[in-house]
Design an enzyme around this catalytic site. Structure first.
Site, PDB file in Angstrom:
ATOM      1  N   HIS A   1       0.873  -1.174   0.000  1.00 34.15           N
ATOM      2  CA  HIS A   1       0.000   0.000   0.000  1.00 34.15           C
ATOM      3  C   HIS A   1       0.912   1.228   0.000  1.00 34.15           C
ATOM      4  CE1 HIS A   1      -2.773   2.917   1.871  1.00 34.15           C
ATOM      5  NE2 HIS A   1      -3.759   2.113   1.564  1.00 34.15           N
TER       6      HIS A   1
ATOM      7  N   ASP B   1       3.629  -4.011   8.047  1.00 36.04           N
ATOM      8  CA  ASP B   1       2.386  -3.258   7.961  1.00 36.04           C
ATOM      9  C   ASP B   1       1.235  -4.226   8.250  1.00 36.04           C
ATOM     10  OD1 ASP B   1       0.077  -2.009   7.217  1.00 36.04           O
ATOM     11  OD2 ASP B   1       0.716  -1.524   5.171  1.00 36.04           O
TER      12      ASP B   1
ATOM     13  N   GLN C   1      -4.008  -4.595   7.265  1.00 36.40           N
ATOM     14  CA  GLN C   1      -5.006  -5.600   6.861  1.00 36.40           C
ATOM     15  C   GLN C   1      -4.909  -6.855   7.710  1.00 36.40           C
ATOM     16  OE1 GLN C   1      -7.491  -5.390   4.728  1.00 36.40           O
ATOM     17  NE2 GLN C   1      -6.944  -3.343   4.034  1.00 36.40           N
TER      18      GLN C   1
ATOM     19  N   LYS D   1      -9.920  -0.729  11.061  1.00 29.15           N
ATOM     20  CA  LYS D   1     -10.111  -1.983  10.307  1.00 29.15           C
ATOM     21  C   LYS D   1     -10.286  -3.153  11.277  1.00 29.15           C
ATOM     22  CE  LYS D   1      -7.168  -0.318   6.612  1.00 29.15           C
ATOM     23  NZ  LYS D   1      -7.789  -0.034   5.325  1.00 29.15           N
TER      24      LYS D   1
ATOM     25  N   CYS E   1      -4.769   2.274  -3.551  1.00 32.02           N
ATOM     26  CA  CYS E   1      -3.545   2.894  -3.009  1.00 32.02           C
ATOM     27  C   CYS E   1      -2.360   1.959  -3.174  1.00 32.02           C
ATOM     28  CB  CYS E   1      -3.715   3.265  -1.528  1.00 32.02           C
ATOM     29  SG  CYS E   1      -5.036   4.411  -1.206  1.00 32.02           S
TER      30      CYS E   1
HETATM   31  N1  PMP Z   1      -1.573  -0.634   4.658  1.00 36.11           N
HETATM   32  C1  PMP Z   1      -2.541  -1.378   4.124  1.00 36.11           C
HETATM   33  C2  PMP Z   1      -2.209  -2.752   3.614  1.00 36.11           C
HETATM   34  C3  PMP Z   1      -3.843  -0.884   4.070  1.00 36.11           C
HETATM   35  O1  PMP Z   1      -4.815  -1.620   3.532  1.00 36.11           O
HETATM   36  C4  PMP Z   1      -4.111   0.410   4.583  1.00 36.11           C
HETATM   37  C5  PMP Z   1      -5.511   1.002   4.535  1.00 36.11           C
HETATM   38  N2  PMP Z   1      -6.155   0.852   3.327  1.00 36.11           N
HETATM   39  C6  PMP Z   1      -3.045   1.122   5.145  1.00 36.11           C
HETATM   40  C7  PMP Z   1      -1.797   0.583   5.169  1.00 36.11           C
HETATM   41  C8  PMP Z   1      -3.246   2.496   5.716  1.00 36.11           C
HETATM   42  O2  PMP Z   1      -4.141   2.473   6.766  1.00 36.11           O
HETATM   43  P1  PMP Z   1      -4.768   3.855   7.318  1.00 36.11           P
HETATM   44  O3  PMP Z   1      -5.329   4.544   6.120  1.00 36.11           O
HETATM   45  O4  PMP Z   1      -5.822   3.389   8.269  1.00 36.11           O
HETATM   46  O5  PMP Z   1      -3.662   4.591   7.972  1.00 36.11           O
END
Ligand code: PMP
Length: 402
Positions: free
Chosen positions: A119, A197, A200, A223, A359
């Site tokens: 991401h 990270d 998810q 999440k 993203c």
């Molecule tokens: N890493 C991953 C794999 C994600 O799916 C997301 C959220 N879509 C993020 C990082 C970022 O999370 P946040 O927008 O809650 O900071």
């Protein structure tokens, strides 16, 4: 099919309704009643800030706030609450590591290995710190199974490697790389740290941080059935202790004068200003609630829904899945049809899912697509939801191909 009681699970989510099929839990999970109630009770009944005032209500709030930190530490099997830093979310946690751990250390020519599946939250902070320091971001390509492989990493690790950044679970393919093998490889290079990270992964399989020997772990509360605007950075205590504050303000220091300031110890040194107290309380309630759920049953059940969706959609011409087996996510598209066109019709049919690049533009490039649709299944979804998705997709294809 497991014995998981999805009806009882779903009844706890007031946002569920018959008009919309919510298949976007990977973007953000719906909130169970207990989390909403805990957050509401805080705003309705509690008064005061934390770590500041001496009156009883403020002191009691501080105790609850710090209890939630302990709860997160226990849930992750982290060494203790001081290794848990409150942030706004996974994004802020990763930026904190980049700016406070990496930036003071990286030298021109140092390397940050980043998987191609990441991401943007686990890519852009590394690109920024590379720009700031002259370090280099090195791409760790996906293998044929859509995962960043240990073999691929072994080819990239070297004495210049300072960081390895990878996600526990991809937000597009749902793929979970072989963490044990990856960590074992990174440990051969003592100057390198591993940043995981968990945005998810946390809701599906929280890692045992100690056993896995992870250096930094980031996730978001929203999440994980918690509120938005609250997240966590776990860091090994010996690493956090070496890191300077990255934001200055109230309650991150023990002394301040015009000549300078003395930062507090971690985690307070990274938590300048009034924190997201409601978020912390809500996240505590979410973890408490989660610990009472049949989590294994919930996971198997969610994956079975994604399996069924893949099976039903596979019967439609042009279907392509971008999904690692055993995941509750299903990213897909249809050859020759733009994903956004399908998404528009699905929205009209009451199907809430995400379409686009998620993203993760480098991953889209690796998959050879401009974007995908993504249905993400949670334990509050049903087989009926899956059938409604399949029927809506079929209708969209008929309209678009006519
Ligand atoms: N890493 C991953 C794999 C994600 O799916 C997301 C959220 N879509 C993020 C990082 C970022 O999370 P946040 O927008 O809650 O900071």
């Amino acid at each position: 099919m497991s014995e998981f009681d999805f009806m009882a699970y779903g009844r706890q989510f007031p946002a569920l309704n018959d008009e919309v099929v919510y298949l976007d839990s990977a973007a953000t999970a719906l909130k169970p009643e207990v989390v909403i109630a805990a957050t509401e009770a805080f705003y309705r009944h509690d008064s005061g800030n934390v770590h500041r005032s001496q009156y009883a209500a403020a002191m009691a709030l501080t105790v609850r706030y710090e209890q939630a930190r302990r709860q997160v530490a226990d849930w992750l099997n982290a060494p203790g609450p001081d290794s848990i830093v409150w942030t706004r979310g996974a994004t802020e946690s990763l930026n904190l590591v980049a700016q406070s751990y990496a930036r003071p250390r990286l030298r021109p020519g140092d390397e940050i290995i980043v998987s191609e599946a990441e991401h943007h939250a686990n890519l852009v902070p590394w690109l920024m710190v590379a720009q700031q320091t002259g370090a280099k971001v090195v791409k760790w390509p996906l293998a044929a199974d859509l995962l960043p492989s240990p073999a691929g990493l072994a080819r990239l690790l070297n004495d210049r490697t300072r960081m390895v950044a990878v996600s526990q679970m991809s937000n597009v393919t749902g793929g979970c790389p072989d963490l044990a093998a990856i960590i074992a490889l990174v440990r051969r290079f003592p100057q390198a740290v591993i940043v995981l990270d968990g945005a998810q992964g946390a809701v599906h399989r929280p890692p045992d941080l100690i056993k896995a020997d992870i250096d930094f772990y980031a996730f978001s509360g929203h999440k994980l059935y918690g509120p938005t605007g609250i997240g966590v950075l776990y860091g090994k205590p010996q690493l956090l202790a070496q890191m300077p504050p990255w934001q200055g303000g109230g309650k991150m220091l023990s002394a301040a004068a015009f000549e300078g300031f003395t930062p507090m110890a971690p985690p307070q040194r990274f938590e300048a200003g009034t924190p997201n107290i409601a978020g912390v309380i809500g996240l505590g309630a979410a973890l408490d609630w989660l610990s009472r759920q049949d989590r294994d049953g919930a996971e198997l059940y969610s994956v079975s829904l994604a399996d069924l969706a893949q099976e039903l959609l596979s019967a439609l011409p042009g279907f392509r899945a971008f999904r690692c087996p055993g995941s509750s996510l299903l990213s897909f598209d249809f050859a020759g049809i733009h994903h956004q066109d399908i998404a528009m019709i699905l929205a009209q049919e009451g199907i809430a899912l995400r379409a686009g690049q998620h993203c993760a533009q480098p991953l889209m490039a690796a998959l050879g697509v401009t974007g995908t649709l993504r249905a993400s299944f949670a334990p509050y979804n049903t087989r009926r939801d899956v059938h409604r998705l399949a029927a809506a997709v079929e209708k969209a294809l008929t309209l678009l191909r006519d």
